[in-house]
Design an enzyme around this catalytic site. Structure first.
Site, PDB file in Angstrom:
ATOM      1  N   HIS A 176      18.569  26.982  -1.352  1.00 20.47           N
ATOM      2  CA  HIS A 176      19.872  26.559  -1.927  1.00 20.47           C
ATOM      3  C   HIS A 176      20.758  26.022  -0.819  1.00 20.47           C
ATOM      4  O   HIS A 176      21.667  26.726  -0.372  1.00 20.47           O
ATOM      5  CB  HIS A 176      20.545  27.742  -2.619  1.00 20.47           C
ATOM      6  CG  HIS A 176      21.632  27.364  -3.561  1.00 20.47           C
ATOM      7  ND1 HIS A 176      22.944  27.227  -3.185  1.00 20.47           N
ATOM      8  CD2 HIS A 176      21.596  27.100  -4.881  1.00 20.47           C
ATOM      9  CE1 HIS A 176      23.674  26.919  -4.246  1.00 20.47           C
ATOM     10  NE2 HIS A 176      22.884  26.839  -5.278  1.00 20.47           N
ATOM     11  N   ILE A 233      24.194  26.070   1.051  1.00 21.26           N
ATOM     12  CA  ILE A 233      25.437  26.393   0.358  1.00 21.26           C
ATOM     13  C   ILE A 233      25.247  27.756  -0.312  1.00 21.26           C
ATOM     14  O   ILE A 233      24.251  27.967  -1.014  1.00 21.26           O
ATOM     15  CB  ILE A 233      25.785  25.330  -0.709  1.00 21.26           C
ATOM     16  CG1 ILE A 233      25.985  23.967  -0.052  1.00 21.26           C
ATOM     17  CG2 ILE A 233      27.026  25.741  -1.497  1.00 21.26           C
ATOM     18  CD1 ILE A 233      26.115  22.825  -1.042  1.00 21.26           C
ATOM     19  N   GLY A 264      27.235  30.165  -6.027  1.00 20.24           N
ATOM     20  CA  GLY A 264      28.447  30.698  -6.643  1.00 20.24           C
ATOM     21  C   GLY A 264      28.261  32.088  -7.209  1.00 20.24           C
ATOM     22  O   GLY A 264      29.152  32.938  -7.111  1.00 20.24           O
ATOM     23  N   VAL A 265      27.103  32.343  -7.805  1.00 23.56           N
ATOM     24  CA  VAL A 265      26.875  33.669  -8.377  1.00 23.56           C
ATOM     25  C   VAL A 265      26.884  34.760  -7.311  1.00 23.56           C
ATOM     26  O   VAL A 265      27.294  35.890  -7.577  1.00 23.56           O
ATOM     27  CB  VAL A 265      25.586  33.734  -9.220  1.00 23.56           C
ATOM     28  CG1 VAL A 265      25.693  32.849 -10.439  1.00 23.56           C
ATOM     29  CG2 VAL A 265      24.369  33.368  -8.398  1.00 23.56           C
ATOM     30  N   GLU A 302      29.251  38.011  -7.104  1.00 19.86           N
ATOM     31  CA  GLU A 302      28.651  39.331  -6.869  1.00 19.86           C
ATOM     32  C   GLU A 302      29.298  40.017  -5.674  1.00 19.86           C
ATOM     33  O   GLU A 302      29.561  41.220  -5.705  1.00 19.86           O
ATOM     34  CB  GLU A 302      27.135  39.192  -6.663  1.00 19.86           C
ATOM     35  CG  GLU A 302      26.436  40.494  -6.278  1.00 19.86           C
ATOM     36  CD  GLU A 302      26.448  41.573  -7.353  1.00 19.86           C
ATOM     37  OE1 GLU A 302      26.316  42.759  -6.983  1.00 19.86           O
ATOM     38  OE2 GLU A 302      26.585  41.249  -8.541  1.00 19.86           O
TER      39      GLU A 302
END
Length: 152
Positions: free
Chosen positions: A54, A60, A63-64, A68
């Site tokens: 990723h 990067i 987002g998850v 978290e």
């Protein structure tokens, strides 16, 4: 006399939440103001496994994982305040709302996550939190989420 708010280092964090590498996403929690608010710090490094895919050549933070990390910060805040170290507390998402991403988070960044409790009390299982994550003062993400804190 000191007016310094409590904090949690990595050893205390691991005594409160069950997460471990590669999914322990907060390095320390500072400025713990009871169950009202706290600040989590995540030092983002290239050796984190999600950066392999990723994205190759353009790492990067997903987002998850930012969300978290914010949830882990809130669990540590509650755990420190309610003296939950070594009690095997589990925390589960129930809802994620008003989530927006504003900036990429990349290796070398220091993610600062400011969390506040919107609803919840000692002895209660369901809590709601609001949070903003920043890098160098620039907003990276914002979210509201509901979680269940389970001691069973």
């Amino acid at each position: 006399m000191t007016d310094t708010l409590p904090s949690a280092d990595i050893q205390m964090i691991q005594r409160i939440i069950p997460h471990r590498y590669p999914f322990l996403l907060v390095d320390k929690v500072i400025d713990i103001n009871g169950t009202q608010s706290a600040v989590g710090i995540k030092n983002v490094t290239m050796n984190e496994p999600h950066f392999q895919g990723h994205f190759p050549g353009m790492p990067i933070m997903p987002g998850v994982t930012i969300i978290e990390a914010m949830a882990q910060t809130s669990a540590v805040m509650v755990g420190v305040t309610l003296e939950m170290a070594d009690k095997e507390m589990k925390v589960y998402f129930m809802a994620i709302d008003k989530c927006k991403f504003r900036r990429k988070v990349v290796p070398g960044d220091v993610l600062r996550m400011e969390l506040t409790t919107l609803r919840g009390k000692a002895g209660g299982k369901v809590w709601k939190f609001g949070g903003v994550a920043t890098v160098d003062g620039e907003m990276a993400a914002e979210v509201e989420f509901t979680a269940m804190m389970d001691l069973s």
